[in-house]
Design an enzyme around this catalytic site. Structure first.
Site, PDB file in Angstrom:
ATOM      1  N   ASP A  45      19.990  20.567  12.286  1.00  0.00           N
ATOM      2  CA  ASP A  45      18.857  20.035  13.040  1.00  0.00           C
ATOM      3  C   ASP A  45      19.297  19.296  14.303  1.00  0.00           C
ATOM      4  O   ASP A  45      18.598  19.309  15.315  1.00  0.00           O
ATOM      5  CB  ASP A  45      18.034  19.095  12.157  1.00  0.00           C
ATOM      6  CG  ASP A  45      17.154  19.859  11.172  1.00  0.00           C
ATOM      7  OD1 ASP A  45      17.012  21.082  11.326  1.00  0.00           O
ATOM      8  OD2 ASP A  45      16.613  19.223  10.247  1.00  0.00           O
ATOM      9  N   ASN A 115      11.499  14.546  17.886  1.00  0.00           N
ATOM     10  CA  ASN A 115      11.355  13.965  16.552  1.00  0.00           C
ATOM     11  C   ASN A 115      10.661  12.618  16.597  1.00  0.00           C
ATOM     12  O   ASN A 115       9.584  12.448  16.042  1.00  0.00           O
ATOM     13  CB  ASN A 115      12.718  13.812  15.882  1.00  0.00           C
ATOM     14  CG  ASN A 115      13.109  15.034  15.076  1.00  0.00           C
ATOM     15  OD1 ASN A 115      12.386  16.027  15.052  1.00  0.00           O
ATOM     16  ND2 ASN A 115      14.255  14.970  14.430  1.00  0.00           N
ATOM     17  N   GLU A 116      11.300  11.636  17.250  1.00  0.00           N
ATOM     18  CA  GLU A 116      10.726  10.298  17.260  1.00  0.00           C
ATOM     19  C   GLU A 116      11.317   9.457  18.371  1.00  0.00           C
ATOM     20  O   GLU A 116      12.402   9.732  18.876  1.00  0.00           O
ATOM     21  CB  GLU A 116      10.948   9.575  15.919  1.00  0.00           C
ATOM     22  CG  GLU A 116      12.357   9.058  15.677  1.00  0.00           C
ATOM     23  CD  GLU A 116      13.337  10.099  15.213  1.00  0.00           C
ATOM     24  OE1 GLU A 116      14.492  10.100  15.722  1.00  0.00           O
ATOM     25  OE2 GLU A 116      12.970  10.918  14.355  1.00  0.00           O
ATOM     26  N   THR A 156       9.500  14.333   8.876  1.00  0.00           N
ATOM     27  CA  THR A 156      10.355  14.465   7.690  1.00  0.00           C
ATOM     28  C   THR A 156      11.787  14.017   7.961  1.00  0.00           C
ATOM     29  O   THR A 156      12.651  14.171   7.090  1.00  0.00           O
ATOM     30  CB  THR A 156      10.386  15.931   7.204  1.00  0.00           C
ATOM     31  OG1 THR A 156      10.852  16.767   8.267  1.00  0.00           O
ATOM     32  CG2 THR A 156       9.004  16.386   6.771  1.00  0.00           C
ATOM     33  N   ALA A 157      12.037  13.454   9.138  1.00  0.00           N
ATOM     34  CA  ALA A 157      13.387  13.012   9.497  1.00  0.00           C
ATOM     35  C   ALA A 157      13.505  11.494   9.311  1.00  0.00           C
ATOM     36  O   ALA A 157      13.293  10.981   8.218  1.00  0.00           O
ATOM     37  CB  ALA A 157      13.702  13.449  10.929  1.00  0.00           C
ATOM     38  N   TYR A 158      13.844  10.760  10.363  1.00  0.00           N
ATOM     39  CA  TYR A 158      14.024   9.311  10.274  1.00  0.00           C
ATOM     40  C   TYR A 158      12.770   8.641   9.739  1.00  0.00           C
ATOM     41  O   TYR A 158      12.828   7.696   8.930  1.00  0.00           O
ATOM     42  CB  TYR A 158      14.379   8.789  11.666  1.00  0.00           C
ATOM     43  CG  TYR A 158      14.875   7.365  11.734  1.00  0.00           C
ATOM     44  CD1 TYR A 158      15.167   6.622  10.591  1.00  0.00           C
ATOM     45  CD2 TYR A 158      15.078   6.759  12.969  1.00  0.00           C
ATOM     46  CE1 TYR A 158      15.632   5.326  10.672  1.00  0.00           C
ATOM     47  CE2 TYR A 158      15.546   5.460  13.071  1.00  0.00           C
ATOM     48  CZ  TYR A 158      15.813   4.746  11.913  1.00  0.00           C
ATOM     49  OH  TYR A 158      16.273   3.463  12.008  1.00  0.00           O
ATOM     50  N   ASN A 159      11.610   9.138  10.159  1.00  0.00           N
ATOM     51  CA  ASN A 159      10.344   8.570   9.706  1.00  0.00           C
ATOM     52  C   ASN A 159      10.222   8.580   8.188  1.00  0.00           C
ATOM     53  O   ASN A 159       9.818   7.591   7.569  1.00  0.00           O
ATOM     54  CB  ASN A 159       9.194   9.360  10.329  1.00  0.00           C
ATOM     55  CG  ASN A 159       7.836   8.966   9.786  1.00  0.00           C
ATOM     56  OD1 ASN A 159       7.334   7.887  10.057  1.00  0.00           O
ATOM     57  ND2 ASN A 159       7.236   9.856   9.003  1.00  0.00           N
ATOM     58  N   SER A 161      12.705   8.706   6.032  1.00  0.00           N
ATOM     59  CA  SER A 161      13.710   7.789   5.489  1.00  0.00           C
ATOM     60  C   SER A 161      13.241   6.341   5.538  1.00  0.00           C
ATOM     61  O   SER A 161      13.639   5.518   4.708  1.00  0.00           O
ATOM     62  CB  SER A 161      15.022   7.930   6.267  1.00  0.00           C
ATOM     63  OG  SER A 161      15.562   9.222   6.129  1.00  0.00           O
TER      64      SER A 161
END
Length: 256
Positions: A45, A115-116, A156-159, A161
């Site tokens: 990713d 992503n963020e 579904t990534a850092y968010n 977590s």
């Protein structure tokens, strides 16, 4: 009869990525990204995000294949029937976030995030952040290690977590999620419409310095960060029908 798509293979520098590139180049014609109909990055990713940032201006659809440890945005790797897979792939189009960060020195820095955008404390002192939505103060003071705003693609990534919600890709929503919040204790974030303008005001930035990161691009010592969904930038990802983004979101929510 449809002509097969022209493909640009882009590989991470890992041994696995380079080995996959060598296999594919023996079987399929390779063209440059400018000449291609489809870009095919080989990696995880992180490499997919690099590809999106580097080649977003070309407006080409992207079909990633996994050659790394994390591949939520990637399809499984196979050299067989690649042309047929590309022609049958489902398209998912989304808009990135645009960040404008103002620093203590008075400079203004812009960046794009797929992503963020995340804010993080730079020292042992917790950050203090005031949150504005569409010009109105919604949270007077958040004391925390940080706070982030995530796209559906990045939810579904850092968010995730940070215990944020998973958003359906076509939901036209953003997730705002605190990172280790101290005050208010019961605040767990918010789900926002994608046309919401978010402004983070850093309180006491000299004693409690904060950095802002758009995907992997970091700006340190910020005093104000504005985030909004891009109005004119889009990216298109291609996925095998049996494992599209909607199915991946379900897997993340129901796999224990």
């Amino acid at each position: 009869m449809n002509q097969p798509p022209r493909i640009a293979f882009l590989a991470s520098r890992t041994p696995e990525g380079q080995a996959q590139l060598a296999e594919l180049e023996q079987l399929y014609e390779q063209v440059s990204p400018d000449e291609a109909d489809i870009l095919v990055p080989l990696g995880g990713d992180g490499f997919m995000l690099q590809t999106l940032h580097r080649h977003m201006g070309l407006g080409k659809p992207i079909y990633g294949m996994k050659a790394g440890s994390v591949g939520f945005l990637m399809n499984h790797f196979s050299t067989e029937a690649l042309i047929e897979r590309l022609q049958a792939a489902e398209r998912t189009t989304f808009k990135p976030l645009e960040m404008v960060a103002v620093t203590e020195a008075g400079g203004s820095v812009g960046a794009v995030a797929f992503n963020e955008v995340s804010l993080l404390r730079q020292t042992k002192q917790a950050a203090k952040v005031r949150i504005h939505l569409n010009g109105r103060v919604r949270l007077e003071e958040l004391v925390c290690d940080g706070v982030l705003v995530s796209t559906p693609a990045g939810s579904t990534a850092y968010n995730l977590s940070a215990h944020g919600p998973i958003l359906p890709l076509a939901s036209d929503l953003l997730a705002m999620t605190p990172i280790s919040p101290f005050r208010p204790r019961r605040w767990r974030g918010a789900i926002l419409r994608n046309d919401t303008e978010v402004r983070f005001e850093i309180l006491d930035p000299w004693k409690r310095p904060v950095s802002a990161t758009a995907d992997s691009f970091e700006v340190r010592d910020v005093v104000e960060v504005t985030i909004r969904e891009s109005k004119d930038k889009t990216v298109t990802l291609l996925f095998d029908p049996e494992h599209n983004m909607e199915e991946r979101n379900f897997d993340e929510q129901f796999t224990v």
